[in-house]
Motif scaffolding. Sequence first.
Motif, PDB file in Angstrom:
ATOM      1  N   SER A 137       0.652  -1.521  -0.070  1.00  0.00           N
ATOM      2  CA  SER A 137       0.010   0.264  -0.110  1.00  0.00           C
ATOM      3  C   SER A 137       1.083   1.251   0.108  1.00  0.00           C
ATOM      4  O   SER A 137       2.165   1.184   0.600  1.00  0.00           O
ATOM      5  CB  SER A 137      -1.246   0.091   1.114  1.00  0.00           C
ATOM      6  N   ALA A 138       0.618   2.359  -0.721  1.00  0.00           N
ATOM      7  CA  ALA A 138       1.272   3.427  -1.119  1.00  0.00           C
ATOM      8  C   ALA A 138       0.388   4.691   0.200  1.00  0.00           C
ATOM      9  O   ALA A 138       0.374   5.508   0.021  1.00  0.00           O
ATOM     10  CB  ALA A 138       1.626   3.403  -2.160  1.00  0.00           C
ATOM     11  N   ALA A 139      -0.573   4.455   0.622  1.00  0.00           N
ATOM     12  CA  ALA A 139      -2.092   4.830   1.527  1.00  0.00           C
ATOM     13  C   ALA A 139      -1.166   5.684   2.600  1.00  0.00           C
ATOM     14  O   ALA A 139      -0.291   4.720   2.942  1.00  0.00           O
ATOM     15  CB  ALA A 139      -3.023   4.012   1.309  1.00  0.00           C
ATOM     16  N   LYS A 140      -1.623   6.545   2.919  1.00  0.00           N
ATOM     17  CA  LYS A 140      -0.187   7.556   3.906  1.00  0.00           C
ATOM     18  C   LYS A 140      -1.270   6.681   5.548  1.00  0.00           C
ATOM     19  O   LYS A 140      -0.308   6.957   6.019  1.00  0.00           O
ATOM     20  CB  LYS A 140      -1.062   9.595   4.031  1.00  0.00           C
ATOM     21  N   PHE A 141      -2.665   6.773   5.721  1.00  0.00           N
ATOM     22  CA  PHE A 141      -2.436   6.547   6.483  1.00  0.00           C
ATOM     23  C   PHE A 141      -1.884   4.249   6.769  1.00  0.00           C
ATOM     24  O   PHE A 141      -1.996   4.443   8.201  1.00  0.00           O
ATOM     25  CB  PHE A 141      -4.127   5.367   6.299  1.00  0.00           C
ATOM     26  N   ASP A 142      -1.235   3.854   5.987  1.00  0.00           N
ATOM     27  CA  ASP A 142      -1.117   2.303   6.549  1.00  0.00           C
ATOM     28  C   ASP A 142       0.084   2.681   6.617  1.00  0.00           C
ATOM     29  O   ASP A 142       0.756   2.133   7.302  1.00  0.00           O
ATOM     30  CB  ASP A 142      -1.225   2.234   4.496  1.00  0.00           C
ATOM     31  N   HIS A 143       0.539   3.542   6.023  1.00  0.00           N
ATOM     32  CA  HIS A 143       2.439   3.846   6.298  1.00  0.00           C
ATOM     33  C   HIS A 143       2.830   4.756   8.386  1.00  0.00           C
ATOM     34  O   HIS A 143       2.657   4.371   9.007  1.00  0.00           O
ATOM     35  CB  HIS A 143       3.011   5.027   5.151  1.00  0.00           C
ATOM     36  N   GLU A 144       0.927   5.693   8.609  1.00  0.00           N
ATOM     37  CA  GLU A 144       1.449   5.470   9.575  1.00  0.00           C
ATOM     38  C   GLU A 144       1.306   5.039  10.679  1.00  0.00           C
ATOM     39  O   GLU A 144       1.660   4.860  11.579  1.00  0.00           O
ATOM     40  CB  GLU A 144       0.139   6.817   9.885  1.00  0.00           C
TER      41      GLU A 144
END
Length: 160
Positions: A137-144
């Motif tokens: 995933s490249a989604a910001k939420f997933d990285h956070e």
Amino acid sequence: MKIILAYIPVIHRGYLELLERCTDHEIWIFDGAFLKTVGLETPSIRKDLRALSAWEASQALSGLFPRRAIGVIGQLDNLQALLARGFDFIMPDDEICRELRTRFMPEERVQFERVFLRYDMTRSVESQPVIAHRQVSAAKFDHEVMALALQEAEKSSVYA
């Protein structure tokens, strides 16, 4: 009827699966001395101290498959006698069996079975396509969330 021909230096799941799939077939095991006689004793076979003798493997398999005929191929004459019986053969698709088929057996009478048995140089260098079954995933939420999980993991004694 078909006959299973194989070099079986150990008894493990790969061999058992092959033998269980071919339930009514005789089993014939190539002896290490036979392989040496015909020039197929590789360095890995020669130095493998863990390997069972063909006789030991045949005794173990007799216990596992008591209703099956099991024999040892110790000389070229043994293989030629089996060929003279007119049956077809099933062999593991490995370096040793491919070379034995090339040297001594008619191609049309041998069916190779792909099973994981032991180290096989041909398979080790064979190219296989990579089949992606996951996405990153490249989604910001997933990285956070993953960053928070990593911070939490650092508190663990297992992580240290």
